[in-house]
Design a protein around this motif. Structure first.
Motif, PDB file in Angstrom:
ATOM      1  N   GLN A  45       0.831  -1.200   0.000  1.00 47.38           N
ATOM      2  CA  GLN A  45       0.000   0.000   0.000  1.00 47.38           C
ATOM      3  C   GLN A  45       0.867   1.252   0.000  1.00 47.38           C
ATOM      4  O   GLN A  45       1.989   1.249   0.506  1.00 47.38           O
ATOM      5  N   MET A  46       0.326   2.323  -0.560  1.00 50.05           N
ATOM      6  CA  MET A  46       1.034   3.597  -0.575  1.00 50.05           C
ATOM      7  C   MET A  46       0.099   4.712  -0.124  1.00 50.05           C
ATOM      8  O   MET A  46      -1.089   4.714  -0.440  1.00 50.05           O
ATOM      9  N   THR A  47       0.659   5.648   0.648  1.00 56.76           N
ATOM     10  CA  THR A  47      -0.084   6.819   1.103  1.00 56.76           C
ATOM     11  C   THR A  47       0.518   8.050   0.445  1.00 56.76           C
ATOM     12  O   THR A  47       1.701   8.350   0.638  1.00 56.76           O
ATOM     13  N   LEU A  48      -0.285   8.751  -0.353  1.00 55.10           N
ATOM     14  CA  LEU A  48       0.202   9.902  -1.094  1.00 55.10           C
ATOM     15  C   LEU A  48       0.194  11.144  -0.217  1.00 55.10           C
ATOM     16  O   LEU A  48      -0.805  11.444   0.445  1.00 55.10           O
ATOM     17  N   GLN A  49       1.297  11.878  -0.224  1.00 54.40           N
ATOM     18  CA  GLN A  49       1.408  13.067   0.608  1.00 54.40           C
ATOM     19  C   GLN A  49       0.399  14.128   0.197  1.00 54.40           C
ATOM     20  O   GLN A  49      -0.163  14.828   1.042  1.00 54.40           O
ATOM     21  N   GLN A  50       0.130  14.243  -1.095  1.00 52.79           N
ATOM     22  CA  GLN A  50      -0.760  15.295  -1.589  1.00 52.79           C
ATOM     23  C   GLN A  50      -2.194  15.121  -1.110  1.00 52.79           C
ATOM     24  O   GLN A  50      -2.887  16.093  -0.816  1.00 52.79           O
ATOM     25  N   LYS A  54      -4.676   6.363   1.401  1.00 53.07           N
ATOM     26  CA  LYS A  54      -3.929   5.115   1.325  1.00 53.07           C
ATOM     27  C   LYS A  54      -4.524   4.263   0.208  1.00 53.07           C
ATOM     28  O   LYS A  54      -5.719   3.981   0.196  1.00 53.07           O
ATOM     29  N   LEU A  55      -3.668   3.864  -0.745  1.00 53.60           N
ATOM     30  CA  LEU A  55      -4.109   3.119  -1.915  1.00 53.60           C
ATOM     31  C   LEU A  55      -3.347   1.805  -2.019  1.00 53.60           C
ATOM     32  O   LEU A  55      -2.221   1.681  -1.527  1.00 53.60           O
ATOM     33  N   VAL A  56      -3.957   0.839  -2.673  1.00 54.38           N
ATOM     34  CA  VAL A  56      -3.245  -0.389  -3.009  1.00 54.38           C
ATOM     35  C   VAL A  56      -2.280  -0.076  -4.141  1.00 54.38           C
ATOM     36  O   VAL A  56      -2.677   0.454  -5.179  1.00 54.38           O
ATOM     37  N   ALA A  57      -0.996  -0.361  -3.939  1.00 50.56           N
ATOM     38  CA  ALA A  57       0.021  -0.025  -4.934  1.00 50.56           C
ATOM     39  C   ALA A  57      -0.066  -0.961  -6.134  1.00 50.56           C
ATOM     40  O   ALA A  57      -0.427  -2.133  -6.008  1.00 50.56           O
ATOM     41  N   ARG A  58       0.264  -0.420  -7.282  1.00 54.49           N
ATOM     42  CA  ARG A  58       0.296  -1.182  -8.527  1.00 54.49           C
ATOM     43  C   ARG A  58       1.685  -1.077  -9.144  1.00 54.49           C
ATOM     44  O   ARG A  58       2.381  -0.087  -8.959  1.00 54.49           O
ATOM     45  N   SER A  59       2.068  -2.092  -9.896  1.00 54.29           N
ATOM     46  CA  SER A  59       3.355  -2.051 -10.580  1.00 54.29           C
ATOM     47  C   SER A  59       3.384  -0.877 -11.552  1.00 54.29           C
ATOM     48  O   SER A  59       2.455  -0.674 -12.328  1.00 54.29           O
ATOM     49  N   GLY A  60       4.442  -0.086 -11.484  1.00 53.74           N
ATOM     50  CA  GLY A  60       4.559   1.094 -12.324  1.00 53.74           C
ATOM     51  C   GLY A  60       4.096   2.369 -11.652  1.00 53.74           C
ATOM     52  O   GLY A  60       4.280   3.456 -12.206  1.00 53.74           O
ATOM     53  N   SER A  61       3.488   2.263 -10.454  1.00 46.05           N
ATOM     54  CA  SER A  61       3.057   3.459  -9.730  1.00 46.05           C
ATOM     55  C   SER A  61       4.267   4.308  -9.356  1.00 46.05           C
ATOM     56  O   SER A  61       5.361   3.789  -9.117  1.00 46.05           O
ATOM     57  N   PHE A  62       4.054   5.623  -9.288  1.00 46.68           N
ATOM     58  CA  PHE A  62       5.142   6.546  -8.973  1.00 46.68           C
ATOM     59  C   PHE A  62       5.094   6.960  -7.513  1.00 46.68           C
ATOM     60  O   PHE A  62       4.031   7.035  -6.897  1.00 46.68           O
ATOM     61  N   LEU A  69       5.307   4.119   1.700  1.00 45.18           N
ATOM     62  CA  LEU A  69       5.089   2.800   1.108  1.00 45.18           C
ATOM     63  C   LEU A  69       5.118   1.764   2.225  1.00 45.18           C
ATOM     64  O   LEU A  69       6.019   1.767   3.069  1.00 45.18           O
ATOM     65  N   GLU A  70       4.115   0.873   2.234  1.00 43.17           N
ATOM     66  CA  GLU A  70       3.998  -0.134   3.286  1.00 43.17           C
ATOM     67  C   GLU A  70       3.736  -1.508   2.675  1.00 43.17           C
ATOM     68  O   GLU A  70       2.987  -1.631   1.705  1.00 43.17           O
ATOM     69  N   THR A  71       4.346  -2.531   3.263  1.00 42.54           N
ATOM     70  CA  THR A  71       4.095  -3.907   2.838  1.00 42.54           C
ATOM     71  C   THR A  71       3.372  -4.661   3.948  1.00 42.54           C
ATOM     72  O   THR A  71       3.585  -4.406   5.137  1.00 42.54           O
ATOM     73  N   GLY A  72       2.520  -5.613   3.549  1.00 40.78           N
ATOM     74  CA  GLY A  72       1.786  -6.425   4.511  1.00 40.78           C
ATOM     75  C   GLY A  72       2.600  -7.622   4.976  1.00 40.78           C
ATOM     76  O   GLY A  72       3.804  -7.721   4.730  1.00 40.78           O
ATOM     77  N   LYS A  73       1.928  -8.573   5.631  1.00 41.55           N
ATOM     78  CA  LYS A  73       2.614  -9.738   6.188  1.00 41.55           C
ATOM     79  C   LYS A  73       3.275 -10.594   5.119  1.00 41.55           C
ATOM     80  O   LYS A  73       4.250 -11.292   5.399  1.00 41.55           O
ATOM     81  N   ASP A  74       2.731 -10.561   3.909  1.00 41.16           N
ATOM     82  CA  ASP A  74       3.311 -11.337   2.814  1.00 41.16           C
ATOM     83  C   ASP A  74       3.794 -10.425   1.686  1.00 41.16           C
ATOM     84  O   ASP A  74       4.027 -10.881   0.566  1.00 41.16           O
ATOM     85  N   GLY A  75       3.954  -9.138   1.966  1.00 49.25           N
ATOM     86  CA  GLY A  75       4.240  -8.164   0.916  1.00 49.25           C
ATOM     87  C   GLY A  75       5.722  -7.910   0.693  1.00 49.25           C
ATOM     88  O   GLY A  75       6.514  -7.876   1.636  1.00 49.25           O
ATOM     89  N   ARG A  76       6.086  -7.728  -0.570  1.00 48.22           N
ATOM     90  CA  ARG A  76       7.438  -7.328  -0.964  1.00 48.22           C
ATOM     91  C   ARG A  76       7.314  -6.459  -2.208  1.00 48.22           C
ATOM     92  O   ARG A  76       6.428  -6.666  -3.034  1.00 48.22           O
ATOM     93  N   VAL A  77       8.248  -5.516  -2.368  1.00 45.11           N
ATOM     94  CA  VAL A  77       8.165  -4.605  -3.508  1.00 45.11           C
ATOM     95  C   VAL A  77       9.535  -3.981  -3.755  1.00 45.11           C
ATOM     96  O   VAL A  77      10.338  -3.825  -2.827  1.00 45.11           O
TER      97      VAL A  77
END
Length: 332
Positions: A45-50, A54-62, A69-77
Motif C-alpha cells: 500500500q502507498m499513502t500519497l502526501q498530496q 492510502k491506496l493499493v500499490a500497482r506495478s509502475g506506480s510513482f 510505502l507499506e508492505t503487509g505480512k506477505d508483501g514485498r516490492v
C-alpha cells in the motif's frame, strides 16, 4: 523607433535568465515522481502526501517526496529510482522518501534521503550517482555505491549487514565505517557502535557453467547458475529453504528474477546470454550477478555475487609500425 541599447539589454537579460535556469539544481517538488515501484508480491500500500489517501500499490506506480510505502505480512516490492538505484522492501515494512533532489542536469547526480520507520530492506545504490542516506529511529547511514540489508525492529534496534561498497553509520553516541562482510546488530540510539560489530556467518555461494563465456560470436549461449547457502568459515552446507531474488547489471543476460532454494539450501538456474549491442561502446566485459534471499526471515544470511568471466569483448586492433622512427602504436 526601437532603442538599440534597450534591445541589447533585454537580450542580455534573457540570456542570463537561461544560463541561471540551466545551471541551477533541479529540486524535486512534492508530488513530482522521484521513483517507481515494481515487482510487487502480496499486499503493498502507498499513502500519497498530496491527498493523504492510502491506496493499493500497482506495478509502475510513482512515488513522490513524503509519500509512504507499506508492505503487509506477505508483501514485498522494489523501489526503482531514476538513476537506476534500487531498494527492495520485505514483509511488514514502512518507508518514506523524505527528499530526492536531482543536483545536476548533465551528470544526473541525485541526493536521496529515506526514512525506514519499521521493517527491513535490501538496497543497491549505484556508485558515484547519488548522495544517499537512510534514517531509522536509532541510527543514520550514509551510502556510497553500496549494497546492504537493513532492519528496524521497534524495541530491539537497527541491524545493518554490509555486502559491498562503503557505509558510514552514526547514532547519538558514535560513528564508524562498516565494511563488506560486517554487521551492526540491534543498534540503539545510545549504543557505542563498536560494541555491536559482528561478522556474517553464512552466504549464498554462486558458480557458473561454463566458467568462461565467449562473447565474440553473435549467438545466444546457454549457461547454468548454481546457488548454495553455506557457512563462510567451514563452507558447510546450510539447510534453509527460501525464495531468492536474482539481478544482473548486463541487459543481455537472461535469467529468472526469482528462484527458490530447496530444503538443502541449493538451486540450479538456467540462464542465457548474448553479446552486447554493437552500438554499446561502454561495455567493458565485466558482468556482475547477485543473489539474495527475498524475505525478512533471512536477514542474517549474506548475499552472493559473481563476476562472469568473459572473453571476446575487446575491440580488434591493428598494430602500426614505423620502421624509420622505430615506433609502434595500435589503432582500433
Amino acid at each position: 523607433m526601437n532603442n538599440p541599447s534597450l534591445s541589447k539589454y533585454c537580450f542580455s537579460l534573457f540570456i542570463g535568465l537561461l544560463i541561471f535556469i540551466f545551471n541551477s539544481p533541479l529540486e524535486a517538488q512534492v508530488g513530482v515522481p522521484v521513483a517507481s515501484i515494481h515487482e510487487l508480491d502480496g499486499l503493498v500500500q502507498m499513502t500519497l502526501q498530496q491527498t493523504g489517501r492510502k491506496l493499493v500499490a500497482r506495478s509502475g506506480s510513482f512515488l513522490g517526496e513524503e509519500d509512504i510505502l507499506e508492505t503487509g505480512k506477505d508483501g514485498r516490492v522494489t523501489i526503482l529510482f531514476r538513476n537506476g538505484s534500487k531498494i527492495r522492501l520485505f514483509e511488514e515494512t514502512r518507508l518514506s522518501i523524505q527528499k530526492a533532489l536531482e543536483a545536476n542536469i548533465v551528470n544526473r547526480a541525485f541526493e536521496i534521503e529515506i526514512q525506514l520507520h519499521t521493517g527491513s530492506l535490501r538496497a543497491n545504490f549505484l556508485p558515484g550517482l547519488q548522495i544517499a542516506s537512510i534514517q531509522t529511529p536509532q541510527a543514520k547511514i550514509k551510502v556510497d555505491g553500496t549494497v546492504f540489508r537493513m532492519e528496524e525492529k521497534p524495541g530491539s534496534g537497527t541491524t545493518i549487514s554490509m555486502t559491498e561498497g562503503k557505509l558510514f553509520v552514526n547514532n547519538g553516541v558514535s560513528s564508524m565505517e562498516l565494511l563488506p562482510g560486517q554487521r551492526l546488530s540491534e543498534v540503539k540510539y545510545l549504543d557505542k557502535l563498536s560494541t555491536k560489530l559482528e561478522y556474517m556467518n553464512t552466504q549464498i555461494f554462486m558458480n557458473l557453467t561454463p566458467e568462461i563465456v565467449d562473447l565474440s560470436k553473435f549467438i545466444t549461449q546457454k549457461m547454468t547458475l548454481t546457488l548454495q547457502l553455506a557457512d563462510l568459515k567451514s563452507s558447510k552446507v546450510v539447510r534453509d529453504a527460501g525464495k531468492v531474488y536474482l539481478e544482473s547489471d548486463f541487459y543481455n543476460l537472461r535469467l529468472p528474477s526469482m528462484t527458490t532454494l530447496d530444503s538443502s539450501g541449493f538451486v540450479r538456474v538456467p540462464a542465457r546470454i548474448r553479446p552486447p549491442r554493437v552500438s554499446d561502446k561502454d561495455f567493458d566485459g565485466q558482468i556482475v550477478v547477485r543473489a539474495f534471499l527475498d524475505s525478512a526471515r533471512h536477514n542474517l544470511h549474506g548475499e552472493g555475487s559473481l563476476v562472469v568471466n568473459t572473453q571476446g569483448t575487446q575491440p580488434k586492433r591493428k598494430l602500426l609500425i614505423d620502421a624509420s622512427q622505430g615506433t609502434a602504436h595500435s589503432v582500433e
